[in-house]
Scaffold this motif. Structure first.
Motif, mmCIF file in Angstrom:
data_model
loop_
_atom_site.group_PDB
_atom_site.id
_atom_site.type_symbol
_atom_site.label_atom_id
_atom_site.label_comp_id
_atom_site.label_asym_id
_atom_site.label_seq_id
_atom_site.Cartn_x
_atom_site.Cartn_y
_atom_site.Cartn_z
ATOM 1 N N ARG A 1 17.562 35.734 23.671
ATOM 2 C CA ARG A 1 18.985 36.064 23.641
ATOM 3 C C ARG A 1 19.833 34.851 23.991
ATOM 4 O O ARG A 1 20.819 34.557 23.314
ATOM 5 C CB ARG A 1 19.263 37.220 24.607
ATOM 6 C CG ARG A 1 20.676 37.767 24.540
ATOM 7 C CD ARG A 1 20.796 38.995 25.420
ATOM 8 N NE ARG A 1 19.952 40.087 24.929
ATOM 9 C CZ ARG A 1 19.605 41.136 25.645
ATOM 10 N NH1 ARG A 1 19.999 41.240 26.890
ATOM 11 N NH2 ARG A 1 18.861 42.077 25.120
ATOM 12 N N ILE A 2 19.479 34.119 25.042
ATOM 13 C CA ILE A 2 20.327 33.009 25.468
ATOM 14 C C ILE A 2 20.131 31.763 24.611
ATOM 15 O O ILE A 2 20.969 30.858 24.638
ATOM 16 C CB ILE A 2 20.116 32.670 26.963
ATOM 17 C CG1 ILE A 2 18.710 32.157 27.228
ATOM 18 C CG2 ILE A 2 20.423 33.877 27.824
ATOM 19 C CD1 ILE A 2 18.469 31.788 28.680
ATOM 20 N N ASP B 1 23.828 27.187 18.527
ATOM 21 C CA ASP B 1 24.613 27.720 19.630
ATOM 22 C C ASP B 1 23.657 28.270 20.684
ATOM 23 O O ASP B 1 22.572 28.751 20.362
ATOM 24 C CB ASP B 1 25.529 28.842 19.145
ATOM 25 C CG ASP B 1 26.639 28.327 18.242
ATOM 26 O OD1 ASP B 1 27.008 27.140 18.401
ATOM 27 O OD2 ASP B 1 27.121 29.100 17.397
ATOM 28 N N PHE B 2 24.063 28.213 21.944
ATOM 29 C CA PHE B 2 23.242 28.756 23.013
ATOM 30 C C PHE B 2 24.110 28.988 24.231
ATOM 31 O O PHE B 2 25.217 28.463 24.331
ATOM 32 C CB PHE B 2 22.082 27.805 23.363
ATOM 33 C CG PHE B 2 22.514 26.461 23.899
ATOM 34 C CD1 PHE B 2 22.638 26.233 25.257
ATOM 35 C CD2 PHE B 2 22.823 25.418 23.029
ATOM 36 C CE1 PHE B 2 23.040 25.005 25.752
ATOM 37 C CE2 PHE B 2 23.225 24.182 23.510
ATOM 38 C CZ PHE B 2 23.343 23.968 24.873
ATOM 39 N N HIS B 3 23.615 29.801 25.164
ATOM 40 C CA HIS B 3 24.307 30.041 26.421
ATOM 41 C C HIS B 3 23.857 28.986 27.423
ATOM 42 O O HIS B 3 22.671 28.892 27.741
ATOM 43 C CB HIS B 3 23.995 31.439 26.951
ATOM 44 C CG HIS B 3 24.507 32.547 26.094
ATOM 45 N ND1 HIS B 3 25.820 32.967 26.123
ATOM 46 C CD2 HIS B 3 23.889 33.314 25.161
ATOM 47 C CE1 HIS B 3 25.981 33.960 25.261
ATOM 48 N NE2 HIS B 3 24.829 34.182 24.668
ATOM 49 N N SER B 4 24.795 28.210 27.932
ATOM 50 C CA SER B 4 24.456 27.103 28.829
ATOM 51 C C SER B 4 24.538 27.468 30.308
ATOM 52 O O SER B 4 24.347 26.617 31.163
ATOM 53 C CB SER B 4 25.377 25.906 28.554
ATOM 54 O OG SER B 4 26.739 26.269 28.743
ATOM 55 N N ASP B 5 24.830 28.739 30.613
ATOM 56 C CA ASP B 5 24.909 29.161 32.009
ATOM 57 C C ASP B 5 23.515 29.209 32.642
ATOM 58 O O ASP B 5 22.494 29.139 31.947
ATOM 59 C CB ASP B 5 25.561 30.543 32.119
ATOM 60 C CG ASP B 5 27.003 30.529 31.644
ATOM 61 O OD1 ASP B 5 27.633 29.458 31.720
ATOM 62 O OD2 ASP B 5 27.483 31.573 31.180
ATOM 63 N N ILE B 6 23.494 29.367 33.945
ATOM 64 C CA ILE B 6 22.239 29.519 34.678
ATOM 65 C C ILE B 6 21.908 31.008 34.753
ATOM 66 O O ILE B 6 22.758 31.824 35.103
ATOM 67 C CB ILE B 6 22.345 28.928 36.095
ATOM 68 C CG1 ILE B 6 22.683 27.430 36.018
ATOM 69 C CG2 ILE B 6 21.049 29.126 36.881
ATOM 70 C CD1 ILE B 6 22.967 26.806 37.367
ATOM 71 N N PHE B 7 20.655 31.356 34.425
ATOM 72 C CA PHE B 7 20.233 32.756 34.399
ATOM 73 C C PHE B 7 19.057 32.970 35.352
ATOM 74 O O PHE B 7 18.177 32.115 35.462
ATOM 75 C CB PHE B 7 19.827 33.168 32.989
ATOM 76 C CG PHE B 7 20.963 33.124 32.003
ATOM 77 C CD1 PHE B 7 21.787 34.224 31.835
ATOM 78 C CD2 PHE B 7 21.213 31.982 31.255
ATOM 79 C CE1 PHE B 7 22.838 34.191 30.929
ATOM 80 C CE2 PHE B 7 22.252 31.928 30.344
ATOM 81 C CZ PHE B 7 23.076 33.046 30.191
#
Length: 467
Positions: free
Chosen positions: A31-32, A222-228
């Motif tokens: 997903r990320i 595209d990608f999510h660059s937040d910390i998970f």
């Protein structure tokens, strides 16, 4: 030990212009990363000891084998083949006996070689076993054996070029940033050579260790660059990613009884089916009793209910207001998930999420949600939103209780996510304690803004709707 084989690796054309993604088999990670990991490009997993690099790389290989029949080669520079097999056996996705030969594990421990001999060995292994995916685990150990930084940069690029245009995954794992100049230079070189870099972290917080993951770069995607947050369980490494983007939610059209006739009247028939209800208040105001009223009423209708409880002796306590939850549990309609014993919030989230998938309830009750949101926990809002989104996407009616303090409920934004918000309060009078109920909001439903008296007794909860 692996002998150094001086054999010219096969030639490869230039890198493909387009990007092909393949699933890692880990829902949160896919997903990320916007759909999966890059095929035919260098993927680097970096992080310190114990953060999960080796587990993640092995899990990806095992998932590609289990779900897609793709054979993988795993070259390790640190651990023995026997130890890796023992580690794999601890996980649910560990290969069956028949699959061990299809997941090729090669030791390069103690072998001194350059990239040419390493890649010759890798080429031979992949050709012999018709493998599609490959992992070089602990590549920093190999790089430490090289004579200098310039050679190291050249060999990193040679490995990246070798992986280029392969149909499958090419993964290297390396230790995270160190204090030495060469380690810093290595990190920069690896960042430039890699098409995708994922950093894993492991940090102690009190007597527990919290792990996290971040996609540092992903060329062409595209990608999510937040910390998970991530968790290592018997199911392997699980990443708690953002909920998937959905353009619309199903608009509820039916209502379910709250189990409290007076409250149903105030709401015009009950809670909206599939909605999210927030019940907030100070200790002793009746939050749990209101929550279990919904549980009792739903089970009487024959619906399945998942009750995630942080309370003690909740089943015994509810008998005082005429609710026998044990009967519902014995009938298989109520599943109580006790979350009292110490767990990290992300583990609590996974426990609830997995039960939603397996038990498939119509109703979810979390009492209290504030226990899921540990103080100073940076991912509290994200895991709450993800869990509520999962329930809403499945059409599950969800009720959460939340403890309020002097400044109001510490809701981490849930008050904006809730469709209905009920606030409970109490005041001490000469005749005793008086409880009151107020509907702060209820989307799509007519409701008053007054505060109504309510009481708890052997007959259950009663709301006085005449003000």
């Amino acid at each position: 030990m692996v002998q150094s084989i001086r054999r010219e690796p096969e030639a490869f054309p230039l890198r493909l212009e387009h990007l092909t993604k393949v699933s890692s088999g880990i829902t949160g990670l896919d997903r990320i990363t916007g759909g999966g990991l890059p095929a035919g490009r260098l993927l680097a997993l970096s992080g310190g000891p114990g953060c999960g690099k080796s587990i993640l790389s092995l899990q990806i290989l095992a998932n590609r084998l289990r779900l897609h029949g793709e054979i993988g080669v795993y070259i390790t520079f640190e651990e023995t083949r026997q130890k890796i097999r023992q580690n794999l056996a601890a996980f649910d996705w560990g290969p069956e006996e028949a699959d061990w030969e299809r997941l090729q594990i090669h030791q390069a421990t103690g072998a001194r070689m350059d990239a040419l001999s390493l890649l010759s060995m890798a080429t031979e292994a992949m050709h012999t076993h018709k493998a599609r995916n490959i992992v070089f685990d602990g590549l920093d150990v190999f790089l430490d054996s090289l004579p200098g930084e310039q050679t190291e940069r050249q060999e990193i690029q040679r490995i990246a070029d070798w992986i280029a245009n392969r149909a499958g995954l090419g993964i290297v794992t390396v230790k995270g940033r160190g204090a030495l100049d060469r380690e810093l230079s290595r990190e920069v070189a690896l960042q430039y050579a890699s098409d995708c870099v994922i950093a894993l972290d492991s940090r102690p917080s009190g007597n527990i260790v919290s792990r996290s993951l971040r996609v540092v770069k992903y060329r062409g995607s595209d990608f999510h660059s937040d910390i998970f947050p991530l968790v290592i369980t018997n199911r392997g490494l699980e990443v708690i990613g953002n909920p998937p983007a959905r353009h619309h939610f199903i608009t509820p059209e039916t209502q379910v009884s709250s189990g409290v006739p007076g409250l149903d009247r105030l709401l015009g028939g009950g809670y909206l089916s599939g909605s999210c209800i927030l019940v907030s208040g100070a200790p002793g105001t009746g939050k749990s009793s209101l929550a279990t009223s919904l549980i009792d009423e739903s089970c009487r209708r024959g619906e399945r209910v998942l009750f995630a409880s942080f309370a003690n002796q909740v089943v015994a306590n509810m008998r005082s207001i005429g609710q026998n939850l044990e009967d519902h549990r014995e009938a298989g309609l109520l599943q109580i998930l006790s979350l009292r014993f110490p767990r990290r919030p992300e583990e609590q989230f996974l426990a609830v999420s997995q039960q939603l998938d397996s038990f498939q309830p119509s109703i979810l009750v979390i009492d209290p949600l504030s226990a899921l949101q540990a103080a100073h926990y940076p991912f509290a809002g994200m895991i709450t939103e993800t869990l509520l989104d999962q329930a809403q996407a499945a059409g599950i009616t969800t009720l959460c209780t939340l403890q309020a303090n002097d400044d109001g409920p510490d809701a981490h934004g849930i008050e904006s996510l809730a469709d209905t918000w009920i606030e409970l309060s109490q005041e001490q009078q000469a005749a005793g304690r008086r409880r009151r109920l107020r509907i702060v909001k209820s989307r799509g439903m007519a409701h008053g803004e007054a505060s109504y008296p309510f009481s708890l007794g052997a007959g259950g909860l009663r709301v006085q709707t005449e003000v």
